[in-house]
Enzyme design. Structure first.
Site, PDB file in Angstrom:
ATOM      1  N   ASP A  53       0.789  -1.266   0.033  1.00 48.37           N
ATOM      2  CA  ASP A  53       0.025  -0.045  -0.290  1.00 48.37           C
ATOM      3  C   ASP A  53       0.849   1.127  -0.085  1.00 48.37           C
ATOM      4  O   ASP A  53       2.107   1.334  -0.545  1.00 48.37           O
ATOM      5  CB  ASP A  53      -1.004  -0.005   1.109  1.00 48.37           C
ATOM      6  CG  ASP A  53      -2.178   0.813   0.987  1.00 48.37           C
ATOM      7  OD1 ASP A  53      -2.199   2.107   1.444  1.00 48.37           O
ATOM      8  OD2 ASP A  53      -3.191   0.319   0.375  1.00 48.37           O
TER       9      ASP A  53
ATOM     10  N   TYR B 147      -3.292  11.312   0.692  1.00 52.73           N
ATOM     11  CA  TYR B 147      -3.681  11.016  -0.629  1.00 52.73           C
ATOM     12  C   TYR B 147      -3.631  12.354  -1.635  1.00 52.73           C
ATOM     13  O   TYR B 147      -3.153  12.220  -2.525  1.00 52.73           O
ATOM     14  CB  TYR B 147      -5.268  10.482  -0.655  1.00 52.73           C
ATOM     15  CG  TYR B 147      -5.013   8.921  -0.470  1.00 52.73           C
ATOM     16  CD1 TYR B 147      -5.117   8.598   0.990  1.00 52.73           C
ATOM     17  CD2 TYR B 147      -5.408   8.031  -1.441  1.00 52.73           C
ATOM     18  CE1 TYR B 147      -5.233   7.453   1.310  1.00 52.73           C
ATOM     19  CE2 TYR B 147      -5.070   6.693  -1.059  1.00 52.73           C
ATOM     20  CZ  TYR B 147      -5.135   6.307   0.298  1.00 52.73           C
ATOM     21  OH  TYR B 147      -5.187   5.006   0.761  1.00 52.73           O
TER      22      TYR B 147
ATOM     23  N   HIS C 260      -4.646  -7.964   0.037  1.00 46.37           N
ATOM     24  CA  HIS C 260      -4.232  -6.623   0.031  1.00 46.37           C
ATOM     25  C   HIS C 260      -3.597  -6.460   1.470  1.00 46.37           C
ATOM     26  O   HIS C 260      -2.379  -5.902   1.593  1.00 46.37           O
ATOM     27  CB  HIS C 260      -4.976  -5.507  -0.025  1.00 46.37           C
ATOM     28  CG  HIS C 260      -4.474  -4.026   0.012  1.00 46.37           C
ATOM     29  ND1 HIS C 260      -3.644  -3.586  -0.991  1.00 46.37           N
ATOM     30  CD2 HIS C 260      -4.491  -3.272   0.893  1.00 46.37           C
ATOM     31  CE1 HIS C 260      -3.169  -2.452  -1.048  1.00 46.37           C
ATOM     32  NE2 HIS C 260      -3.875  -2.160   0.301  1.00 46.37           N
TER      33      HIS C 260
END
EC number: 3.3.2.9
Lengths: 486, 454
Positions: free
Chosen positions: A254, A404, A460
């Protein structure tokens, strides 16, 4: 009289000539001109070739992220032990908020296809309210030593586990492990003993450092704009230097993937090896595009196995539709983090729904069709809620989302995304990872891919879901690297 | 002879093709039922029940308690509204909300127009119905349906209603106004079953207007209201006398739209582009792509995970206010992103803004309001209705700061009987609330033209 043209010619006007000449030079002058041109061309070609072969190194300026302006005094480089704490007030506040949740039922027969299902959320919250023991989980968190240290104006939190009872003559291999969103250092907890106290005497003994990305968990959030993955990479380099490591291995998935990759790009000599479980291509180059177009017919040409074919084709469904379905969070966090995060910092149930939806869908996207989202098939509610509590008690959801925006503010065209990585890399390819990357695609960026392991199972959050498999792959990769050093 | 047959086939084919194209596709819709569980056997409840907006001490105390337990987290230094709703200004709004905003008084304001509820397709539909008083002799009121959008409500129309039902100018048309809440919004019940999209809302509103006794009526809408009223015109074109819109982004950019984008800057007159069109469209990538990406995060997450993103907003009034009011800032003028206060009170009063937020808060409808996005985008951008043109007389009010700018040429691609296209003097996405006089005037102009034509 200056003729602007380098070629003299005889037009009859003598010194008053202002004729424009492009290719009309008399034969006598052309020899010298040709030589000059040739020299320029050869010189230019050599220059281009030399430039291309130079490995562009990622550069980074220093930064300062504290409040206001930095005070004029020596930097505080102290390392302070940190204990995770809780108290009655914190728990009462949590329970009060849980008790005042205003419920709203999900649509009939919608499972997890509209997001976190209300029925199952009720189950999770009941457990949280009545059975989950946060004090016990806090004790669990504290079983490894935590520290804080001030770097570039903000307090950086990390867990540092030195192996006990090292055999004689054995040095521990330092390993930095970086988490992502909505995860935390806690994702690595089951792996740590497998790395610092391996049962197999042939295994490498690691010394592990798990920091929290600034803005996440117990690390302070930057107060200024612009803190992106390259800044985090630089901060973590400073951390490892401060801890006395000259060289070390790095692992990430990630956001941890980009941060450790940036670390390898910033200081390739310091990162002995890079181990990743997530590496979606930032710039699809020609090999990748060709492989998508022709891979189904000529799988062997591109090194595609059956699983690759299954995950890639049909292309529009798997690469486009699936991405659109699952990237809404990324879109809003990359544009309006302060807006979407605000309510999540007041509502623990809302925060749990937002975070745990990912632990469901990103473990296996078919879990969307299950009433309970398959949440406890691979994780315990205790572990899931401990991670949520780290976000809740630290109040970091808004700053975690800002990462982000900082990383996508220049669009998808960051300088580092165009640069390859020349540090030895190992890739653990888990079958249910969000974005599937066959070996060919990983190799486009990671030019020294030493190991590529198709893993038996996992999605994930692989470190938390399959700690043994992940630790084993890190062992394999590091052993290969360490043998090379000897 | 072969040549003759071939020729006949080709001619026949061409004729068939032309005939098919000229047939006006009518939007079809099946019936639906949205209540909990399975419908009980028995006659449908057609009653119309008066509804009064109410509040009580408990509701206010709960609100204040939640506001008081907000956990603040400061915005980044020097970030204004670029990361979303700024924390400092949010603090100011919340302080006003906690100390000065008078919800009881606002509730009385809401009740100054009569509200009703009636059960359609299994759910209670709420609406405001304002009949004009003291109609002059021989004058019939013209019925007008006004449909809101997200994150708005029927309340957006409140300042317009008196201008329409009691116009000061004796030449103006006197309207009878119906403002419903889309199921899942405000005081309308939320559908309990999957699949309630804009066509379903259109069908429900047709049933509502039939139940109220209207054979024909005008419809106005912006945001979701645009699609719902457009669907109504597509479902029953003979019933919608006229369609008035302030928002109509092209769903399928056809050749004329694409050509106009490519050549419009060099040949503006060829495409009917005025200066404002040029300013809003060029540079293309910045204005049409980058801006859209910057402002469509909410659309993306609501169209995929409404139950996830809405959950916290139903517990945190401050979070809900930030989420909703961010739109009233940015969609009024996207340059407001660079202001410390988001320019929020330049065009709106905090009382009006918070009344709209309170409608979402007290009804607890934020999650269901977001589901409408998923239902409408579940088949992607390729809904049957988005491919069908509209053949009902249409009037378009083009406000300069609307989210998506649509020059006349683009609107005409879908709305084949565009009767009026008015470049408006000022206003953004929430034009009805921001510029009620301008909007009411344009509705008047459009309707007068239509009524004279009859």
């Amino acid at each position: 009289m200056n003729h602007w043209s380098p070629f003299r010619h005889n037009c009859g006007r003598g010194q008053n000539c202002h004729c424009i000449l492009w290719n009309n030079e008399p034969a006598a002058e052309s020899t010298m001109f040709t030589e000059v041109m040739l020299a320029l061309v050869v010189g230019g070609v050599i220059y281009i070739l030399v430039q291309k072969s130079k490995r562009p190194q990622l550069k980074s300026e220093d930064g300062w992220w504290g409040e206001g302006t930095p005070l004029d005094r020596e930097e505080d480089v102290s390392i302070r032990p940190y204990t995770v704490r809780t108290n009655k007030e914190e728990l009462e506040d949590l329970y009060r908020r849980i008790d005042q949740t205003r419920s709203f039922p999900s649509l009939e027969d919608s499972q997890f296809t509209y997001g976190f299902n209300s029925q199952y959320l009720q189950n999770v919250v009941s457990y949280w309210r009545h059975d989950f023991d946060w004090r016990r989980q806090v004790d669990q968190l504290n079983k490894y030593p935590h520290y804080k240290t001030n770097i570039e104006g903000i307090d950086v939190h990390y867990v540092h586990v030195r192996p006990k009872n090292l055999p004689e003559g054995v040095t521990a291999v330092p390993l930095l492990m970086v988490h992502g969103w909505p995860g935390s250092f806690y994702e690595f907890y089951r792996m740590i003993p497998l790395l610092t106290q391996p049962s197999n005497p042939d295994d490498i003994v690691f010394e592990v450092v798990c920091p929290s990305i600034p803005g996440y968990c117990f690390s302070e959030a930057p107060h200024k704009k612009g803190f992106d993955s390259v800044c985090a990479a630089r901060v973590f380099h400073k951390l490892m230097k401060r801890l006395g490591f000259q060289q070390f291995y790095a692992h990430g998935g990630d956001w941890g993937w980009i941060v450790t990759t940036n670390m390898a790009q910033l200081e390739p000599k310091i990162i002995k090896g890079l181990h990743l479980n997530f590496a979606p291509p930032s710039k699809p180059g020609l090999p990748m595009v060709l492989s998508i177009m022709l891979g189904r017919r000529f799988p062997k040409m591109f090194g595609f196995n059956e699983h690759d074919i299954q995950r890639i084709y049909p292309v529009v469904q798997n690469l486009v539709v699936e991405s659109v379905k699952e990237s809404g969070y990324m879109h809003i966090q990359a544009t309006k983090p302060d807006t979407v995060g605000r309510g999540l910092n007041d509502s623990p149930v809302g925060l749990a729904a937002y975070i745990l939806e990912k632990f469901s869908t990103w473990t296996d996207h078919d879990f969307r069709n299950l009433d309970d989202g398959g949440l406890t098939r691979k994780f315990s509610l205790d572990d899931l809620l401990t991670n949520v509590m780290i976000y809740w008690t630290s109040g970091c959801i808004i700053s975690s989302m800002r990462f982000y925006k900082e990383n996508f503010s220049k669009g998808l065209d960051q300088p580092h995304s165009k640069m390859p990585v020349h540090v030895p890399t190992g890739f653990a390819c888990f079958p249910n990872e969000l974005m599937h990357t066959p070996k060919l695609w990983v190799q486009q960026k990671y030019r020294e891919l030493k190991t590529f392991t198709p893993m038996a199972r996992g999605g994930h959050f692989a470190a938390m879901e399959e700690p043994q498999l992940m630790a084993q792959d890190i062992q394999n990769f590091t052993k290969i690297q360490e043998k090379r050093k000897k």
